[in-house]
Scaffold this active site. Structure first.
Site: not given
Ligand code: UDP
Length: 329
Positions: A91, A140
């Site tokens: 994503n 992340y």
């Protein structure tokens, strides 16, 4: 002037949609509603779909003539990114690359990108300025830093200009009480502390009391979502006017410990907040505080709601107004 706000139904995105419209921009939102809420948008065109869907992006860029794109749609949980890196790279990285290529094809050459203090990893010095080494310690942070580097390449090769905004800890809510934070599940400190104050949870867990800080709990730089969005608007206007890429830290330059957040929440709410001390959460640096001189100096950004008590008071108003926002068990 028309802009596309991706992730505009989410926490920060929905505040940005409101501000951009007040500033005179015509806004279209693209959101897959995986964590956003359609009811956070009022009289705004919402396209429900995924950034990974190239046909959808090409269609969107053909139907509208966007002057710029603001990209808020990413997964943000550090712990989850360690357990499920594939989800984060798919994503935050791969779908974003899809967006960049769709923008390139459609000749849309301005992007405001949500980055993070996590690109700095465990800081070497404080306060952290933009030149600090980028050494992210989890998927992340790495996904965001990779996009920042790709954006530099796309600028050089294709003239795609971007401003990357490295957020410290976004918190607070719209002061009128119309918008706020609604993550399901909620993982952020301030909303969780306020859920405990409201009696929606029995206590707040404090993750670590043995850090090398004055009271042993982690120190963070909390920035009001409204001030954060003001900086985005300035960045958008600056990018459109100057066509200069840039990277800015967004924080207040003041650090508060988890204990100080809880104490301030007790004062603001007048409620008892029970605390349970727990083990450290993996990957939490002891202290993250921004040097945000660059954004103040270059964009003229001035936070208006910087005080921790103001940030917590606005979040408390939202918490009390919407007691029905309960995470499913
Ligand atoms: N934290 C905590 N209890 C919680 C949630 C967070 O003690 O239930 C701590 C966390 O360890 C960190 C700080 O609060 O030191 C801010 O965490 P948050 O998840 O809000 O933001 P992050 O700094 O991870 O982006």
């Amino acid at each position: 002037m028309q802009i596309l706000i991706i992730g505009g139904a989410g926490y920060i995105g929905s505040h940005m949609v409101q501000l951009a419209r007040r500033a005179g921009f015509a806004v279209v939102v693209l959101d897959d509603l995986s964590s956003g809420h359609a009811d956070a948008l009022h009289n705004v065109e919402l396209v429900v779909g995924s950034l990974a869907d190239r046909a959808l992006l090409d269609d969107l860029f053909t139907r509208y003539r966007f002057a710029a794109v603001m990209h808020f749609a990413s997964f943000i949980q550090v712990g989850e990114s360690v357990k499920e890196p594939s989800k984060y790279y798919a994503n935050n990285l791969s779908a974003t690359l899809n967006l960049l290529d769709a923008m390139r094809k459609a000749d849309v050459a301005s992007l405001i990108f949500s980055s993070t203090a996590a690109v700095y990893g465990n800081p070497d010095y404080h306060p952290i300025d933009e030149a600090h080494p980028k050494q992210p310690i989890n998927p992340y942070g790495r996904s965001k830093w990779m996009v920042e580097q790709i954006l530099e390449d796309y600028d050089r090769a294709y003239g795609l200009k971007s401003i990357c905004l490295r957020y410290f800890n976004a918190a607070g809510a719209d002061p009128t009480g119309s918008l706020g934070e609604r993550h399901l599940p909620e993982t952020h400190l301030i909303p969780l502390v306020l859920q405990a104050a409201a009696g929606r949870s029995s206590h707040i867990a404090v993750f670590g009391t043995d850090f090398d800080t004055p009271d042993g709990t982690c120190i963070r730089d909390y920035i009001h979502v409204v001030d954060l969005c003001d900086a985005h608007l300035l960045a958008l206007q600056h990018l459109l006017a100057t066509r200069q890429s840039a990277r800015y830290n967004l924080g207040n330059g003041e650090g508060y410990s988890v204990q100080q957040v809880i104490d301030t929440a007790r004062q603001v709410t007048g409620r008892e907040i029970r605390v349970r001390n727990e083990a450290r959460r993996a990957g939490d640096p002891a202290r993250l505080v921004a040097n945000a001189h660059r954004v103040r100096h270059e964009l003229g950004w001035k936070p208006c709601r910087a005080a921790l008590a103001t940030i917590i008071a606005d979040a408390w108003q939202w918490e009390r107004k919407y007691p029905w926002i309960v995470a499913p068990a």
